[in-house]
Motif scaffolding. Structure first.
Motif, PDB file in Angstrom:
ATOM      1  N   LYS A   1     -15.352 -42.621  11.570  1.00 55.59           N
ATOM      2  CA  LYS A   1     -16.021 -42.399  10.194  1.00 55.59           C
ATOM      3  C   LYS A   1     -15.028 -42.119   9.075  1.00 55.59           C
TER       4      LYS A   1
ATOM      5  N   GLY B   1     -22.213 -38.649  12.807  1.00 53.86           N
ATOM      6  CA  GLY B   1     -22.017 -39.652  11.837  1.00 53.86           C
ATOM      7  C   GLY B   1     -22.214 -41.127  11.924  1.00 53.86           C
TER       8      GLY B   1
ATOM      9  N   ASP C   1     -24.088 -44.542  12.225  1.00 54.58           N
ATOM     10  CA  ASP C   1     -24.943 -45.097  11.440  1.00 54.58           C
ATOM     11  C   ASP C   1     -25.959 -46.202  12.103  1.00 54.58           C
TER      12      ASP C   1
END
Length: 498
Positions: free
Chosen positions: A131, A163, A165
């Protein structure tokens, strides 16, 4: 995700390239990537940067070459992998690191010699580190198809919180049946509290021939990214075929899903990938195979000629093909024969048509392919002159330290003509020399070599498909010398309209 947009993640340049013999150089990868952008894919997985300097450079080059798709780089859940991937993606307009770890008992205990808690710890650490080094992070749970749903849900919840996505649920071994894979996606949708913060992705292999069905089952149950390759290329039996998923969604508009693909570019992209990766597409391959829109049965031909939708659920023009192909064989009926004769300019009354059809069946029983010349004979308009193009001689020079060149001598309209040309290889040089002697604009649409026998003295059969003036012509040649067979096939196609 509540959106009905299905994101197309193409991994032809990474997973597709893992097929033995299909490796591409950087220039070829750029060519494919630009065509994928034209096709409309959302994400291009450009390579596995740490695996080799070539893969690293290819990710860099593809990142520079395209504008709209997100560029993705694969890693393991290893710090060095992630660092290298981040460096490779520095020129991407939008970059994504695709990191992950195995989650099935086979991977946890046997491959990784680990335990479930350590797997979650390593997965979270990898996502957090990635990330920091990319615009987006996608996490893959390798062998999710054989992972326990409860543990898989724990892993996904943890990486989304860290985190991620996108969360990729691969059926890495192609083990799942559609209802099993669909249920697995539905389980995650219903049992991972923070799943709305990420997109669920499918990545299905075709070991049992279920890749497309599993992918669609995943989409129906909540996945909104599909990981696919052109022509279904990939490890072992391959990956989910992009063209199959896209056209299935477009055909079933009742599902109310959207994809950003321009389907008219599908055939062009398929042919480019097939050529550069040296992997011929099987003739009966869905959507992109040579026979996908070909009809030889009389019943089918009659139906298609009356109304295309009788036997075709896709308009061939929608995927970049000019029209369906009516192939005349012993199984063809009067309707197909009448149609082809009409195209050639012959409109026969019923009595004459019946007689020609009777003779046609006799000929078709003894000859595989019935061409226009054969039909000319059947209707009593046999051309007395011989074919206008004949091969007199040809010679090719090629090798490691020289540019391939070919000198070809033809007898054309009774005159002997000789031309010399260079090319990317001996076949290209020969075809270029021939084109210089023929006053026609032709485009080589397909070139396919197949071995007829086995051994060092194989007979090679070559199929050539040329387009001229909006029509397609096929040529065939067979010889122990593949180059000779190639020249014969090219001239055979030319002779059909010269």
């Amino acid at each position: 995700m509540s959106s009905n947009k299905v994101h197309i993640f193409d991994t032809t340049l990474r997973d597709g390239e893992q097929v033995p013999g299909c490796q591409l150089n950087t220039i070829e990868k750029i060519e494919v990537a630009k065509q994928l952008e034209k096709l409309g894919v959302d994400i291009i997985e450009a390579g596995f940067p740490i695996s080799s300097p070539g893969d690293f450079n290819s990710v860099v080059a593809v990142s520079k070459a395209v504008t709209y798709p997100t560029i993705c780089a694969l890693t393991r859940a290893v710090k060095k992998d992630i660092e290298v991937a981040g460096d490779a993606l520095k020129y991407a307009k939008r970059g994504r690191i695709h990191t992950g770890i195995g989650t099935s008992p086979y991977h946890i205990y046997q491959k990784l010699n680990s335990n479930p808690d350590e797997i979650i710890e390593r997965a979270v650490a990898a996502v957090k580190y990635a990330k920091e080094r990319a615009d987006e992070v996608e996490f893959y749970a390798e062998d999710a198809g054989r992972s326990e749903n409860e543990f898989l849900a724990r892993v996904i919840e943890a990486v989304v919180a860290a985190g991620a996505d996108v969360v990729n649920i691969p059926d890495t071994t192609g083990y799942c049946l559609p209802h099993e894979y669909g249920s697995k996606i539905a389980y995650l949708v219903n049992n991972v509290p923070n799943i709305d913060k990420a997109i669920i992705a499918t990545h299905c292999h075709n070991d049992l021939g279920m890749a497309t069905a599993n992918t669609l089952a995943g989409v129906v149950n909540g996945a909104r990214q599909v990981e696919v390759t052109l022509n279904g290329l990939g490890e072992r039996a391959g990956n989910t075929a992009l063209e199959e998923v896209v056209m299935a969604i477009k055909c079933h508009q009742d599902l109310d899903f959207e994809v950003g693909i321009n389907p008219k570019e599908i055939i062009k992209t398929s042919k480019l990938v097939s050529t550069l990766m040296r992997m011929p597409v099987q003739a009966n391959k869905a959507i992109v195979g040579r026979n996908a829109f070909a009809h030889s049965s009389g019943i089918h031909q009659d139906g298609v000629l009356k109304n295309r939708e009788t036997y075709e659920i896709i308009d061939p023009a929608d995927v970049g093909i000019e029209e369906s192909s009516i192939v005349l064989t012993a199984r063809s009926g009067r309707a197909a024969l009448k149609h082809r004769l009409h195209v050639l300019g012959y409109d026969l009354d019923q009595e004459k048509l019946d007689q020609v059809y009777k003779n046609f069946l006799v000929l078709a029983d003894s000859k595989k392919d019935i061409g226009d010349d054969d039909l000319e004979v059947l209707v009593g308009h046999e051309k007395k002159e011989e074919r206008v193009i004949k091969l007199e001689n040809f010679q090719v020079i090629c090798g490691k330290s020289c540019i391939p060149s070919a000198t070809v001598t033809l007898i054309y309209n009774g005159k002997t003509i000789t031309e010399t040309a260079t090319g990317d290889g001996p076949v290209d040089a020969s075809f270029t020399a021939i084109k210089k002697m023929i006053p026609f604009d032709v485009v080589l649409e397909e070139y396919l070599v197949q071995a007829v026998t086995r051994g060092s003295d194989d007979i090679g059969k070559v199929h050539v498909q040329l387009s001229h003036d909006g029509r397609t012509y096929h040529g065939f040649g067979a010889n122990v010398d593949t180059l000779t067979a190639s020249v014969w096939a090219y001239l055979d196609a030319l002779s059909k309209f010269a």
